[in-house]
Design a protein around this motif. Structure first.
Motif, PDB file in Angstrom:
ATOM      1  N   LEU A 201       0.232   4.771  -0.222  1.00 13.95           N
ATOM      2  CA  LEU A 201      -0.195   5.202  -1.557  1.00 13.95           C
ATOM      3  C   LEU A 201      -0.344   6.720  -1.651  1.00 13.95           C
ATOM      4  CD1 LEU A 201      -2.836   2.440  -2.435  1.00 13.95           C
ATOM      5  CD2 LEU A 201      -0.592   2.757  -3.483  1.00 13.95           C
ATOM      6  N   LYS A 202      -0.488   7.374  -0.506  1.00 14.47           N
ATOM      7  CA  LYS A 202      -0.597   8.846  -0.479  1.00 14.47           C
ATOM      8  C   LYS A 202       0.763   9.519  -0.363  1.00 14.47           C
ATOM      9  CE  LYS A 202      -5.169   8.724   1.726  1.00 14.47           C
ATOM     10  NZ  LYS A 202      -5.911   8.940   3.000  1.00 14.47           N
ATOM     11  N   ASN A 203       1.804   8.747  -0.081  1.00 18.80           N
ATOM     12  CA  ASN A 203       3.148   9.289   0.094  1.00 18.80           C
ATOM     13  C   ASN A 203       3.716   9.701  -1.269  1.00 18.80           C
ATOM     14  OD1 ASN A 203       6.050   9.487   0.478  1.00 18.80           O
ATOM     15  ND2 ASN A 203       5.759   8.372   2.411  1.00 18.80           N
ATOM     16  N   PRO A 204       4.279  10.915  -1.399  1.00 17.75           N
ATOM     17  CA  PRO A 204       4.825  11.356  -2.707  1.00 17.75           C
ATOM     18  C   PRO A 204       5.924  10.444  -3.249  1.00 17.75           C
ATOM     19  CG  PRO A 204       4.645  13.207  -1.183  1.00 17.75           C
ATOM     20  CD  PRO A 204       4.352  11.970  -0.387  1.00 17.75           C
ATOM     21  N   ALA A 205       6.575   9.686  -2.361  1.00 12.27           N
ATOM     22  CA  ALA A 205       7.611   8.765  -2.826  1.00 12.27           C
ATOM     23  C   ALA A 205       7.026   7.642  -3.674  1.00 12.27           C
ATOM     24  CB  ALA A 205       8.373   8.180  -1.627  1.00 12.27           C
ATOM     25  N   TYR A 206       5.702   7.420  -3.576  1.00 15.06           N
ATOM     26  CA  TYR A 206       5.035   6.412  -4.411  1.00 15.06           C
ATOM     27  C   TYR A 206       5.255   6.730  -5.891  1.00 15.06           C
ATOM     28  CZ  TYR A 206       1.072   4.459  -7.052  1.00 15.06           C
ATOM     29  OH  TYR A 206       0.288   3.859  -8.009  1.00 15.06           O
ATOM     30  N   GLY A 207       5.092   7.979  -6.265  1.00 13.41           N
ATOM     31  CA  GLY A 207       5.262   8.368  -7.664  1.00 13.41           C
ATOM     32  C   GLY A 207       6.681   8.123  -8.152  1.00 13.41           C
ATOM     33  N   GLU A 208       7.661   8.348  -7.274  1.00 16.12           N
ATOM     34  CA  GLU A 208       9.050   8.100  -7.656  1.00 16.12           C
ATOM     35  C   GLU A 208       9.293   6.614  -7.889  1.00 16.12           C
ATOM     36  OE1 GLU A 208      11.755  11.433  -5.517  1.00 16.12           O
ATOM     37  OE2 GLU A 208      10.653  10.139  -4.128  1.00 16.12           O
ATOM     38  N   LYS A 209       8.760   5.792  -6.975  1.00 15.64           N
ATOM     39  CA  LYS A 209       8.952   4.347  -7.126  1.00 15.64           C
ATOM     40  C   LYS A 209       8.288   3.842  -8.403  1.00 15.64           C
ATOM     41  CE  LYS A 209       8.278  -0.164  -6.747  1.00 15.64           C
ATOM     42  NZ  LYS A 209       7.374  -0.982  -7.581  1.00 15.64           N
TER      43      LYS A 209
END
Length: 775
Positions: free
Chosen positions: A231-239
């Motif tokens: 949930l802290k990974n910036p790729a979360y926002g992309e997904k």
């Protein structure tokens, strides 16, 4: 005389039929010999309303223009009233089916009198007839449509297996399973669970390090730690942005025939940023609806309003400006209904809604909120950079991109403009448009909302900011339910309400209504916290189940509505590309910025163009741009990306809240022949051959990177034998030709035949169903 005799005969037959039905009711709860037992208490919302909506309301519902015999069955007061054509009779008489014309007409053997009429091609089943009869017998009690009643937080249900639930979600799921005699699956093994979680939270497969770390972590909270990490990974926002881009109909072109280029991508960058920052959902939507109207509005809040400028905009000369301006407002209004309220508001554009209690007047009252934008139907014909956004617009300077809008990935110093919202200084009048035609104005209306959902609070301003306050009023029955349902759909493959964009009369009933209400209220109570809601879902025992299915469960619940097994379905089109790029090491992890043009078959754009504008010819990008995530692929509305379309991606013409899930031969052909997949296979093969180790170790690593688990001995044996076969059959000329696919530099100092053979093997792994399936 003959007519009277026929009526008497019909009445006698109906009375005999009713007597038989009522006698059966007295004997047992089944009410009659039907395959499925009738409920002890018949519910209007869950048993009767769906029947009326499907079979009766087209002629006896909200649409006054189509109403027959003056009879309206969706409102109790009207249904119990004396009939216009026969004042001595009533459609419904509480407790007395034998006196209720509704029951008499659906049970008569006289085809001239029977309802629904023969020419409608509609017919009630025996079970539906019995349900209506029992409902009338029990008092014919009406209820307000479930979705239009504000949710209340129910108590957690009692379950037999108290050791299974891990959080509140599981109590509601387990209760339904136990009612049907089902038991939940055991928890998925660590490899499959991590793949599922990583694809769901990041849209990317887990790395080898993530797999090794999770396998080695024996702490009781190991899984929760991984959830927090992802949930802290910036790729979360992309997904997370993908479902919102579908809903907001984001694209990189204006649409219509010329379909010129637009620079709306900074709004997409903001969406990714907002999800990563965990902006509460009420703020996330309010900024997009009315960021320009907020007190002391910031540039970020203004950029967020690009949400309502993502619609198609014409650049064709010769059009009627007002016609197209009305189309833009209509698009915003329809999106608000479908995407944020989960209702088919657009059905009241030309007339009163046929099934839901929305009048045409109420449609245009909603329309009025979006009708004051300072825009024109056509501002300019297709042209250069000055046409890439339309007024009202904002300019993002280099200084903005370094400070308040630092999340915008501005790649150069060129002028960057974005279409946003901004209202006129004076009020534009809004009229009911007769038959929905732009040039047929009727009565003037003021901004307002459908009373059936929630009357508009007089203390709210009559603008988009007031509309947002209404939307997030705790009494609004739809807002929280609709978004909770969309997120549930993202993680479980199917919404609690299957028809995500239709919570109205014609929509599906919720499979777990108490759970939906509990989640909706809990979401509001905790500040509309999206990451918290996501964590609740993915840490539940329900989510963590193995996806294996027994014949017994498949027979009882083929669609997995009761969730007695883990979710299993193909991942979204964008994530298929992401998985291929990530597992091969090609993925360019840059976040945000302009859209890119990857590999695409020749001639597609050129075969469907007016010949004008930047997008008339497809000019493929090169270098690192080829390896961006799927979400950054440029979407031209008239010719959307073909490989993504084959895997059911939205063409972004209109608001879409639920993608189709198809299974076609074209999908297999894409995976076998797409240059992106073949190039990834080539590159990964070259990298593996440069590493030390046995062939078995290399194949195992490739399988792990792609399928996200260790291969079984049988799988490994098959792959080893396939490799040996390819080594013997591939010629040097064939190998050279195979290795030229894609623009990524060729691997040096490796045997070409060995690389081509391993490339074929890796391509085979990419083509496994399990590779692109959440298991």
């Amino acid at each position: 005389m003959l007519k009277e005799m026929r009526q008497i005969l019909s009445l006698l037959v109906s009375i005999l039929f009713i007597a038989a039905v009522l006698l059966g009711c007295g004997k047992d709860a089944s009410y009659s010999e039907t395959s499925e037992k009738l409920p002890d208490v018949v519910s209007y919302n869950f048993d009767i309303r769906p029947i009326l909506s499907d079979k009766c309301l087209a002629c006896h519902g909200p649409d006054a223009n189509k109403r027959k015999a003056g009879l309206r069955l969706d409102i109790a007061e009207n249904a119990f009233r004396a009939l216009e054509e026969n004042p001595g009779a009533h459609a419904l008489v509480a407790g007395k089916p034998e006196l209720s014309q509704v029951f008499l007409r659906i049970t008569t053997q006289d085809t001239a009198e029977r309802m629904p009429p023969m020419d409608s091609n509609l017919k009630l089943s025996q079970r539906e007839i019995n349900l209506i009869g029992k409902w009338i017998k029990q008092g014919a009690k009406y209820e307000k449509h479930w979705a239009f009643v504000a949710p209340k937080k129910p108590k957690l249900p009692q379950v037999d297996r108290e050791d299974w639930p891990l959080n509140e979600i599981d109590f509601f799921i387990l209760q339904k399973q136990e009612e049907k005699g089902l038991k939940p699956n055991e928890e998925a093994d660590k490899e499959r669970l991590l793949k599922r979680l990583s694809l769901d939270v990041l849209g990317l497969p887990p790395t080898l390090k993530m797999m090794d770390d999770f396998q080695a972590d024996t702490r009781p909270d190991a899984y929760e730690r991984v959830v927090d990490q992802l949930l802290k990974n910036p790729a979360y926002g992309e997904k997370m942005a993908i479902h919102w881009l579908d809903l907001a109909r984001y694209a990189d072109s204006h649409g219509y025939q010329d379909d010129g280029y637009r620079t709306q991508w900074p709004w997409r960058d903001w969406v990714i940023h907002a999800f990563n920052e965990n902006l509460p959902y009420n703020k996330f939507v309010t900024w997009q609806l009315a960021g320009d109207l907020l007190p002391n509005s910031t540039k970020e809040q203004l950029l967020a309003t690009g949400f309502n400028r993502n619609h198609k905009i014409t650049e064709e000369g010769g059009v009627i400006p007002e016609e197209y301006r009305i189309m833009y407002v209509t698009d915003r209004n329809d999106l608000f209904g479908k995407g944020l309220l989960g209702v088919t508001l657009e059905c009241a554009h030309c007339h009163d809604h046929k099934y839901d209690p929305f009048s045409q007047k109420e449609y245009y009252q909603m329309f009025a909120f979006f009708n004051n934008v300072d825009e024109k139907g056509i501002e300019s014909v297709i042209g250069g950079p000055e046409t890439y956004a339309k007024n009202p617009l904002m300019e993002i300077s280099n200084e903005d991109a370094k400070s308040i809008l630092s999340f915008v990935n501005k790649p150069d110093t060129n002028r960057l403009i974005v279409s946003v919202m901004g209202d006129l200084d004076t009020l534009r009048r809004t009229y009911i448009l007769k038959r929905g035609a732009y040039d047929m104005p009727g009565d003037e209306v003021q901004p307002g909302t459908p009373n059936a959902i929630l009357p508009f609070n007089k203390n709210y301003p009559k603008n988009r900011l007031g509309l947002s306050k209404w939307l997030f009023d705790k009494k609004n029955p739809l807002t929280a339910r609709v978004y909770v349902n969309i997120l549930w759909q993202e993680f479980f493959g199917r919404g609690i309400v299957k028809t995500s964009g239709d919570f109205g009369m014609q929509g599906d009933l919720p499979s777990h209504p108490a759970l939906l209400d509990w989640l909706a209220v809990d979401f509001m109570e905790h500040g509309w916290d999206v990451k918290r809601l996501v964590k609740q879902m993915v840490t539940s025992a329900t989510y963590r189940q193995a996806a294996t299915v027994s014949k017994e469960k498949l027979a009882v619940d083929p669609e997995n509505i009761l969730l007695a097994r883990g979710p299993r379905y193909r991942i979204h089109a964008e994530f298929i590309k992401d998985l291929v790029l990530s597992s091969s090491g090609l993925l360019n992890k840059t976040i945000g910025g302009p859209s890119v043009k990857p590999y695409q078959p020749d001639g597609l754009w050129e075969g469907a163009t007016s010949g004008r504008g930047l997008l008339s010819v497809y000019k493929q990008d090169h270098g690192a741009s080829l390896y961006r995530r799927g979400m950054y692929t440029l979407i031209k509305r008239t010719v959307p990306p073909p490989t993504m379309g084959i895997f059911d991606a939205s063409n972004r013409d209109l608001c879409e809240v639920r993608r189709l899930k198809t299974n076609t031969p074209l999908q297999a052909l894409v995976m076998m022949n797409d240059p992106a997949v073949l190039e990834a296979s080539r590159v990964l093969a070259g990298k593996l051959l440069q590493e030390k180790g046995t062939l078995e170790a290399k194949i195992t690593k490739a399988f792990q990177l792609i399928v996200c688990r260790q291969p079984t001995e049988k799988e490994l044996d098959i792959l080893m034998r396939y490799y040996e076969k390819e080594i013997k059959t591939i010629t040097p000329e064939t190998a050279t030709r195979m290795l030229t696919v894609g623009e990524y530099p060729l691997t040096k100092n490796v045997d070409k035949i060995r690389q081509a053979a391993l490339m074929q093997l890796i391509s085979t792994i990419y083509n496994l169903e399990e590779t692109i399936t959440k298991t």
